[in-house]
Design a protein around this motif. Sequence first.
Motif, PDB file in Angstrom:
ATOM      1  N   HIS A   1       0.839  -1.197   0.000  1.00 46.73           N
ATOM      2  CA  HIS A   1       0.000   0.000   0.000  1.00 46.73           C
ATOM      3  C   HIS A   1       0.878   1.253   0.000  1.00 46.73           C
ATOM      4  N   ALA A   2       2.021   1.181   0.694  1.00 45.90           N
ATOM      5  CA  ALA A   2       3.030   2.251   0.690  1.00 45.90           C
ATOM      6  C   ALA A   2       2.462   3.620   1.052  1.00 45.90           C
ATOM      7  N   ASP A   3       1.625   3.627   2.054  1.00 42.84           N
ATOM      8  CA  ASP A   3       1.175   4.910   2.599  1.00 42.84           C
ATOM      9  C   ASP A   3       2.399   5.583   3.228  1.00 42.84           C
ATOM     10  N   PRO A   4       2.652   6.844   2.900  1.00 42.75           N
ATOM     11  CA  PRO A   4       3.844   7.480   3.459  1.00 42.75           C
ATOM     12  C   PRO A   4       3.827   7.521   4.987  1.00 42.75           C
ATOM     13  N   ALA A   5       2.649   7.470   5.572  1.00 42.07           N
ATOM     14  CA  ALA A   5       2.563   7.538   7.030  1.00 42.07           C
ATOM     15  C   ALA A   5       2.664   6.162   7.681  1.00 42.07           C
TER      16      ALA A   5
ATOM     17  N   ILE B   1       5.982  11.318  12.161  1.00 42.50           N
ATOM     18  CA  ILE B   1       7.401  11.116  11.892  1.00 42.50           C
ATOM     19  C   ILE B   1       7.723   9.721  12.409  1.00 42.50           C
ATOM     20  N   GLY B   2       8.416   8.924  11.591  1.00 43.15           N
ATOM     21  CA  GLY B   2       8.842   7.608  12.055  1.00 43.15           C
ATOM     22  C   GLY B   2      10.299   7.435  11.671  1.00 43.15           C
ATOM     23  N   THR B   3      11.108   7.018  12.623  1.00 42.49           N
ATOM     24  CA  THR B   3      12.533   6.906  12.335  1.00 42.49           C
ATOM     25  C   THR B   3      13.060   5.547  12.738  1.00 42.49           C
ATOM     26  N   ALA B   4      13.741   4.912  11.802  1.00 46.52           N
ATOM     27  CA  ALA B   4      14.382   3.628  12.103  1.00 46.52           C
ATOM     28  C   ALA B   4      15.885   3.816  12.018  1.00 46.52           C
ATOM     29  N   ALA B   5      16.575   3.206  12.956  1.00 46.44           N
ATOM     30  CA  ALA B   5      18.038   3.304  12.944  1.00 46.44           C
ATOM     31  C   ALA B   5      18.642   1.933  13.196  1.00 46.44           C
ATOM     32  N   LYS B   6      19.719   1.643  12.489  1.00 41.76           N
ATOM     33  CA  LYS B   6      20.470   0.409  12.752  1.00 41.76           C
ATOM     34  C   LYS B   6      21.941   0.803  12.867  1.00 41.76           C
ATOM     35  N   VAL B   7      22.575   0.367  13.929  1.00 40.42           N
ATOM     36  CA  VAL B   7      23.976   0.739  14.128  1.00 40.42           C
ATOM     37  C   VAL B   7      24.810  -0.500  14.447  1.00 40.42           C
ATOM     38  N   GLY B   8      26.087  -0.410  14.097  1.00 40.11           N
ATOM     39  CA  GLY B   8      27.059  -1.413  14.516  1.00 40.11           C
ATOM     40  C   GLY B   8      28.065  -0.732  15.431  1.00 40.11           C
ATOM     41  N   LEU B   9      28.415  -1.385  16.513  1.00 39.18           N
ATOM     42  CA  LEU B   9      29.351  -0.793  17.473  1.00 39.18           C
ATOM     43  C   LEU B   9      30.508  -1.760  17.710  1.00 39.18           C
ATOM     44  N   SER B  10      31.676  -1.201  17.818  1.00 43.63           N
ATOM     45  CA  SER B  10      32.818  -2.005  18.223  1.00 43.63           C
ATOM     46  C   SER B  10      33.646  -1.186  19.195  1.00 43.63           C
ATOM     47  N   ASP B  11      33.747  -1.667  20.402  1.00 40.31           N
ATOM     48  CA  ASP B  11      34.463  -0.934  21.466  1.00 40.31           C
ATOM     49  C   ASP B  11      34.002   0.512  21.579  1.00 40.31           C
TER      50      ASP B  11
ATOM     51  N   VAL C   1      20.162   5.143   8.880  1.00 39.44           N
ATOM     52  CA  VAL C   1      19.050   5.866   9.489  1.00 39.44           C
ATOM     53  C   VAL C   1      18.055   6.207   8.387  1.00 39.44           C
ATOM     54  N   VAL C   2      16.803   5.813   8.605  1.00 42.82           N
ATOM     55  CA  VAL C   2      15.775   6.070   7.586  1.00 42.82           C
ATOM     56  C   VAL C   2      14.577   6.745   8.244  1.00 42.82           C
ATOM     57  N   VAL C   3      14.098   7.802   7.630  1.00 40.87           N
ATOM     58  CA  VAL C   3      12.915   8.470   8.184  1.00 40.87           C
ATOM     59  C   VAL C   3      11.721   8.293   7.260  1.00 40.87           C
ATOM     60  N   GLY C   4      10.548   8.226   7.875  1.00 37.92           N
ATOM     61  CA  GLY C   4       9.300   8.118   7.138  1.00 37.92           C
ATOM     62  C   GLY C   4       8.285   9.061   7.762  1.00 37.92           C
ATOM     63  N   GLY C   5       7.104   9.050   7.188  1.00 39.43           N
ATOM     64  CA  GLY C   5       6.032   9.881   7.759  1.00 39.43           C
ATOM     65  C   GLY C   5       5.970  11.261   7.157  1.00 39.43           C
ATOM     66  N   LEU C   6       7.109  11.913   7.064  1.00 34.84           N
ATOM     67  CA  LEU C   6       7.078  13.284   6.554  1.00 34.84           C
ATOM     68  C   LEU C   6       7.554  13.364   5.112  1.00 34.84           C
ATOM     69  N   VAL C   7       7.729  12.197   4.503  1.00 32.54           N
ATOM     70  CA  VAL C   7       8.211  12.145   3.121  1.00 32.54           C
ATOM     71  C   VAL C   7       7.370  11.143   2.347  1.00 32.54           C
ATOM     72  N   PRO C   8       7.267  11.302   1.041  1.00 38.39           N
ATOM     73  CA  PRO C   8       6.399  10.405   0.262  1.00 38.39           C
ATOM     74  C   PRO C   8       6.851   8.950   0.337  1.00 38.39           C
ATOM     75  N   ALA C   9       8.159   8.739   0.405  1.00 36.34           N
ATOM     76  CA  ALA C   9       8.690   7.382   0.533  1.00 36.34           C
ATOM     77  C   ALA C   9       9.893   7.488   1.453  1.00 36.34           C
ATOM     78  N   PRO C  10      10.250   6.369   2.116  1.00 42.60           N
ATOM     79  CA  PRO C  10      11.316   6.454   3.121  1.00 42.60           C
ATOM     80  C   PRO C  10      12.588   7.105   2.586  1.00 42.60           C
ATOM     81  N   VAL C  11      13.207   7.927   3.419  1.00 38.33           N
ATOM     82  CA  VAL C  11      14.411   8.644   3.009  1.00 38.33           C
ATOM     83  C   VAL C  11      15.553   8.281   3.959  1.00 38.33           C
ATOM     84  N   ARG C  12      16.700   7.986   3.368  1.00 42.64           N
ATOM     85  CA  ARG C  12      17.891   7.677   4.171  1.00 42.64           C
ATOM     86  C   ARG C  12      18.550   8.969   4.586  1.00 42.64           C
ATOM     87  N   ALA C  13      18.900   9.057   5.857  1.00 40.32           N
ATOM     88  CA  ALA C  13      19.529  10.277   6.361  1.00 40.32           C
ATOM     89  C   ALA C  13      21.037  10.102   6.326  1.00 40.32           C
ATOM     90  N   GLY C  14      21.587  10.279   5.140  1.00 44.39           N
ATOM     91  CA  GLY C  14      23.018  10.036   4.906  1.00 44.39           C
ATOM     92  C   GLY C  14      23.917  10.891   5.788  1.00 44.39           C
TER      93      GLY C  14
END
Lengths: 289, 785
Positions: A117-121, A195-205, A213-226
């Motif tokens: 369905h890809a509703d932006p929200a 606003i919906g935000t997903a984040a995935k991180v890798g940590l070492s020491d 980091v990807v945000v949704g809700g305020l954009v037509p399709a998910p946007v990566r926050a480079g």
Amino acid sequence: MFAPEFDYYRAGSVAEARELLDAHPDSTVLAGGHSLIPILKLRLAAPAALIDIGRIDALRGIASDGSTIRIGALTTHAEIAASDLLKGKAAALPEAAGQIGDPAVRNRGTIGGNVAHADPASDLPAVLACLGAAFVIEGADGERRVSAPDFFQGLMTTAVGEDEILTGVELSEAGDGEASAYSKFAHPASRYAVIGTAAKVGLSDGVCTSARVVVGGLVPAPVRAGAVEQALVGQAVTTELIAEASRKVGDSLDDDDLLGDVYASAGYRKASAHAWVRGALSAAVARAG
Amino acid sequence: MSASTFGSGIRRREDPRLITGSASYTDDIVLPGMLHAAMLRSPYAHARIESIDTAAAAAASGVVAVYTGTDTEGEIAPAPCAWLLPDSGLKIADYHCIAKDTVRYVGDIVAVVVAESRYEAYDALDLIEVDYDPLDAVVEPKQSAAEGAPQLHDEIEGNQAFHWTVTGGGDIGEAFENADVVVKETIVQQRLIPNAMETRAALASYTPATGELTLWNTTQNPHIVRFLCSLVAGVPEDRLRVIAPEVGGGFGSKIAVYPADFVTVFCSKKLGAPVKWAETRSENYQATTHGRDHVQEIELAATKDGKIVGLRATVWAGMGAYLSTAAPGIPTILHGLMLSGVYDIPAIHEDVYGLYTNTTPVEAYRGAGRPEATFMVERLVDLLAAEIGLDPVEVRRRNFIPKFDDGHDVVTGLTYDSGNYDGALAKLLDKAGYDQLRAEQAAAREQGRHIGLGLSTYVEICGLGPSQVAGAIGFQGGLWESAILRFHPSGKVHVMIGASPHGQGEETTFAQIVAGELGVSPDDVKVIHGDTDNTPMGWGTYGSRTTAVGGAALALAARKIRDKAKVIAAHLLEAAVEDMEYDDGKFFVKGSPDSSKTIQDIALMANVAWNMPEGVEAGLEATSFYDPPNFVFPYGAHLAVVEIDPETGHVTLVRYVAVDDCGPQINPVIVEGQVHGGIVQGIGQALWEEGVYDEDGQLLTGTMLDYALPRADRLPNIEVHSTVTPSPHHPLGVKGIGEAGTIASTAAVYNAVIDALQPFGVEGVNMPLTPERVWRSIQEAQGRN
Ligand SMILES: Cc1cc2nc3c(=O)[nH]c(=O)nc-3n(C[C@H](O)[C@H](O)[C@H](O)COP(=O)(O)OP(=O)(O)OC[C@H]3O[C@@H](n4cnc5c(N)ncnc54)[C@H](O)[C@@H]3O)c2cc1C
């Protein structure tokens, strides 16, 4: 609140569903119905036929081969929210699924329907984009896999073709030192993501080795926050760093694309998005560390 | 045991049927041969109807008839406005049940389709072709009053429905000129959509052979519907039976009589068949009345020590495109007369302009006028406190009307019945730990956290009556209630009342009243209501009047029964009436309680009537009509604690503590439920709810996807306390409690948010206090500083 007339067919298998789609012009797939039925009742769409895939058991379930998790398209939000496998290996997804609508919506709505369905929200597109999911699509030429930027083509449009069916999504399990999280500003009425935000991180020491980091809700399709990602990778992660990096989310948001409504304007969403980015990052870092 | 059930929190007998789904609402009722109506409603807020072509719809499958305004012309009168506000230049625009040549809000009825099934009726709506010529619209009341605004009704200049004033006490101009301090504010009481769980519906069944019509209707006042429907639709009142079956909430939106109901009646009469209409939720948002919608310019004059010397206000009240049944009385009588609040204010003046706008008509909505008044006063008192640097508690205390138990006159002309406002506040501060909270707030500020405390000390007017006043204020009805109490031979009781509870719980509390008066078990008492053919006249359930007025009628009927029973008991015990005593359902000769007659014994003897005293009629039944001598004035003090996140503007309601005084509580659990629900609806106004129109008059919050109702997970546990101050003039001392929570809570939450924002120097913020509004107010304040 009264749907226009339509024909109804129930498919027993993906192959049969595809045949029915092919045989009936102007037909639409029906999964959990929680986006489609309201649209019909408001008479915003009037397909000639509905092809119900809701009872194709093969499209349901969550399984992993040890590195790749496959989630069937018909898996409900409630099943995802309750999955221990996902909580351990792809935490952002059950976290987001558990915040969708209310229990009734979560018991009927499916992951396939949500992303098709890809509703932006919607919540799941941003999460799946963040987790690097592959969307498995079956069509006349067999099965193909499409990843996030290509799958979500804009406001309510995806790579799924007219006679195709989304059969599932595939994700890699989080590795050692990796974790994900989802943070959401829910609309007080619909509960969809303002606003919906997903984040995935890798940590070492204590140093960030990878970030998505990807945000949704305020954009037509998910946007990566480079810019946010770049500000993190290679750095020792601190609360201050997360806050500072989060503020860069605006760099990835194109003003012309931003969505706003009577409840929350585009400008406000943009200005406060960093708080949700920070929330998702902090939670992901806490899980990874 | 039985008498003690008065005042105990027994379970609501209504609930098993409601929560198991076995209750029967209007839309559940199915009659043989029943047809279904669907209304075609205007998609334009303001347009001329150039032409309507119904041919395709009429020819569609299952369609029995299609009617437009031409068909109803002369058959049904316009929907009436029944509150003829005196001395206000009231101008009532004709509210045609089906629009004739102009539509004036999105939702105005343009045509009706009657079909064999609901689906067919809705499908046919799409086939009606209407050629509209759109006109400019105006949706905001103050703009509607402005020069050059689009005009809604040819004959009504400046869109002004009325201009009402209240002036009381000393000279208001002087009060302001001589004041040390003046504080001002502009407040928008945004438009709210009532959202009763059951949407509106009507089922009309006309029998041509007898000329009788039965109307099942989602109404709070079936007797008023019968009266007005007889006038509008031409069915004589004796042949018209109105039944309010189970009604799923109203909150004021089911007081009015509606065009769609009359159109349904018209269709049934025309076709000689039962016709049902039930609105969808989207239709409900457009066509069922809204509430509030004021723009208020308010100011308060005071001495430098914080003693109020005057209050002045101008209000622009949006009335919608037409005047709904009781609409003119709400922003005026139920609002302006309450501007003294709990304070001693020596001079008050208010102008209220009622304005037509291209929006859904407004009506009473839980609190109806009083929340808007309380908000004004409570806001001003807080502004005064901030201006002179006193704690809001202290300013309130310096202005409270002192404790009184039998009448206090305020300058707006009302006489409050009883109150101890400082008593309620003192209890609140104690229960909440106010001083401790202020200390915590200060400590939090040190750490950059923003906590706010908001008070609301309120009094409200309810128990609408007396009828004499109704006449004086232009209310086209009476405001009394009646009850019939009937004992059956086995000692079981039927109570028939004219009031029409629809969720409040009076089937339970009225049985408790009978138990308290006559010592029967409440389980032996059935309360019958909502059917004009088997209940006595009553003016309905709204304005927290059912217990305050109807409950009094019932108590008086019970006392008549007790008097008669005593005479019969004396006869049976061969004693003199003067020697009889009564205690908890038993009658006995003074000093010999062991040989007694129970009320059940007497019910049997009175019903068989073998051995009645000389001159005493058979049966044990009484009817009572109660017209109250005055309104009742419940009051209380509420405190909200919020925390705001200045970065995003999000508001979290952390705590909510309430002290309410509705006099003696017949059932404290039901009181608490009413307080909870009321508070939550008021919080909804402060934080979430707003009916928004765009400038063309399209309702942008047209579904539950956009219109934010309060949800349990956004609310703290509400802490409910009470004090008990009986009303001096009510037979049971009770006051209403249905609206108190709503009247108090909006101001409490709003004041708390402004208190939290105090370090930023934020001025006014419009409701609802959405994250964006709060965030912007901080940005703007920071920009100024
Ligand atoms: C009250 C309410 C609140 C909600 N709140 C949220 C929320 O907070 N967050 C959120 O993300 N969502 C929310 N939703 C949406 C919910 O998650 C829906 O269930 C989901 O978006 C659609 O899934 P479905 O299975 O119901 O799909 P359907 O409604 O059956 O289908 C939706 C669309 O996808 C297509 N489709 C479905 N499955 C497939 C498939 N396998 N292959 C190809 N096409 C397919 C259909 O043809 C249709 O066009 C809410 C919905 C409601 C009713």
